[in-house]
Design a protein around this motif. Sequence first.
Motif, mmCIF file in Angstrom:
data_model
loop_
_atom_site.group_PDB
_atom_site.id
_atom_site.type_symbol
_atom_site.label_atom_id
_atom_site.label_comp_id
_atom_site.label_asym_id
_atom_site.label_seq_id
_atom_site.Cartn_x
_atom_site.Cartn_y
_atom_site.Cartn_z
ATOM 1 N N LEU A 199 -68.876 -70.537 -36.928
ATOM 2 C CA LEU A 199 -67.788 -71.465 -37.234
ATOM 3 C C LEU A 199 -67.381 -72.316 -36.044
ATOM 4 C CD1 LEU A 199 -65.607 -69.144 -39.465
ATOM 5 C CD2 LEU A 199 -67.271 -70.864 -40.176
ATOM 6 N N GLU A 200 -67.494 -71.769 -34.841
ATOM 7 C CA GLU A 200 -67.123 -72.569 -33.685
ATOM 8 C C GLU A 200 -67.772 -72.046 -32.418
ATOM 9 O OE1 GLU A 200 -63.112 -71.326 -31.748
ATOM 10 O OE2 GLU A 200 -62.753 -71.587 -33.893
ATOM 11 N N ALA A 203 -68.460 -82.890 -36.840
ATOM 12 C CA ALA A 203 -69.335 -84.039 -36.599
ATOM 13 C C ALA A 203 -70.447 -84.147 -37.634
ATOM 14 C CB ALA A 203 -69.937 -83.943 -35.202
ATOM 15 N N PHE A 204 -70.753 -83.072 -38.355
ATOM 16 C CA PHE A 204 -71.862 -83.107 -39.317
ATOM 17 C C PHE A 204 -71.604 -84.089 -40.457
ATOM 18 C CE2 PHE A 204 -72.505 -78.907 -37.353
ATOM 19 C CZ PHE A 204 -73.801 -79.095 -36.908
ATOM 20 N N CYS A 250 -81.195 -77.996 -36.493
ATOM 21 C CA CYS A 250 -81.599 -79.000 -37.489
ATOM 22 C C CYS A 250 -80.459 -79.877 -37.974
ATOM 23 C CB CYS A 250 -82.283 -78.327 -38.669
ATOM 24 S SG CYS A 250 -81.198 -77.304 -39.693
ATOM 25 N N GLY A 251 -79.227 -79.588 -37.571
ATOM 26 C CA GLY A 251 -78.110 -80.445 -37.959
ATOM 27 C C GLY A 251 -77.994 -80.594 -39.461
ATOM 28 N N THR A 252 -77.994 -81.833 -39.935
ATOM 29 C CA THR A 252 -77.846 -82.122 -41.361
ATOM 30 C C THR A 252 -79.168 -82.140 -42.104
ATOM 31 O OG1 THR A 252 -78.022 -84.500 -41.065
ATOM 32 C CG2 THR A 252 -75.812 -83.533 -40.867
ATOM 33 N N GLY A 253 -80.276 -81.849 -41.414
ATOM 34 C CA GLY A 253 -81.583 -81.830 -42.067
ATOM 35 C C GLY A 253 -82.280 -83.175 -42.125
ATOM 36 N N GLU A 300 -79.567 -73.621 -37.347
ATOM 37 C CA GLU A 300 -78.383 -74.307 -36.821
ATOM 38 C C GLU A 300 -77.370 -73.226 -36.492
ATOM 39 O OE1 GLU A 300 -76.073 -76.712 -35.249
ATOM 40 O OE2 GLU A 300 -77.787 -77.713 -36.177
ATOM 41 N N ILE A 301 -76.591 -73.457 -35.460
ATOM 42 C CA ILE A 301 -75.598 -72.456 -35.085
ATOM 43 C C ILE A 301 -74.395 -72.486 -36.030
ATOM 44 C CG2 ILE A 301 -74.282 -73.831 -33.413
ATOM 45 C CD1 ILE A 301 -74.588 -71.203 -31.596
ATOM 46 N N TYR A 302 -74.117 -73.668 -36.613
ATOM 47 C CA TYR A 302 -72.965 -73.816 -37.497
ATOM 48 C C TYR A 302 -73.350 -73.714 -38.964
ATOM 49 C CZ TYR A 302 -70.374 -75.703 -33.520
ATOM 50 O OH TYR A 302 -69.751 -75.874 -32.316
ATOM 51 N N ASP A 303 -72.564 -72.985 -39.741
ATOM 52 C CA ASP A 303 -72.729 -72.956 -41.199
ATOM 53 C C ASP A 303 -72.621 -74.352 -41.795
ATOM 54 O OD1 ASP A 303 -72.493 -70.241 -40.715
ATOM 55 O OD2 ASP A 303 -71.301 -69.878 -42.501
ATOM 56 N N THR A 304 -71.699 -75.151 -41.274
ATOM 57 C CA THR A 304 -71.427 -76.473 -41.838
ATOM 58 C C THR A 304 -72.682 -77.329 -41.864
ATOM 59 O OG1 THR A 304 -69.227 -76.315 -40.878
ATOM 60 C CG2 THR A 304 -69.915 -78.475 -41.676
ATOM 61 N N GLY A 305 -73.388 -77.378 -40.765
ATOM 62 C CA GLY A 305 -74.608 -78.171 -40.705
ATOM 63 C C GLY A 305 -75.648 -77.701 -41.696
ATOM 64 N N LEU A 306 -75.776 -76.399 -41.844
ATOM 65 C CA LEU A 306 -76.777 -75.852 -42.768
ATOM 66 C C LEU A 306 -76.466 -76.208 -44.212
ATOM 67 C CD1 LEU A 306 -77.371 -72.374 -41.123
ATOM 68 C CD2 LEU A 306 -78.926 -74.323 -41.159
#
Length: 200
Positions: A40-41, A49-50, A89-92, A111-117
């Motif tokens: 998450l952070e 930013a995603f 991979c960010g937003t893919g 990706e380290i963040y769930d949001t990006g995945l």
Amino acid sequence: MKICQSCQQTFDLPEWTCPVCGCAPQQRDGILLFAPDLALENDGFPPDAFEHLMRLEDGSFWFRNRNRLLIWALRKYFPEADNLLEVGCGTGYVLRGITGANPALRLAGSEIYDTGLGYARQRIPHATFYQMDARAIPFRDEFAVVGAFDVLEHIEEDQAVLRQMYQAVRPGGGIMLSVPQHPALWSEVDVYSRHVRRYT
């Protein structure tokens, strides 16, 4: 080969439960979490930013041209590759470009963040995604190609990430990297900028 994040045992099984210690990674929404405490952070990249990136990428000459270059390099240097892992991979966006140019290639993104995945999975639903810390990639000799595109400059322990990427590539495979060439292209979230602010 998979690497147990608890006991470091390697194993080659379809599931992620370690045959030695019985540990398995957590899951959320069908995505394996190898570093859930960082999902998450963390200080590498703002998670909000995603959404901005998702809106920006398709219309940006820079993202489009970088994809063209990466696809060209993949075809030239790894024409026989059957699978690829993109670290960070960010937003893919890159994975979507690669699958459009090479639909037979099996893709994985981390990706380290769930949001990006979440965004990446919308773009490439057939790819496999992992939430992980690039400093602890849970694979050995697994991928024909491991890539990190404009990721290393966000991570202070870049040498550790490179060692992990090397470990994840199988013999005969390779690593693809890109980083911003000029400091003027680096943003506030890049390691270089953080050091400039801290030491000048």
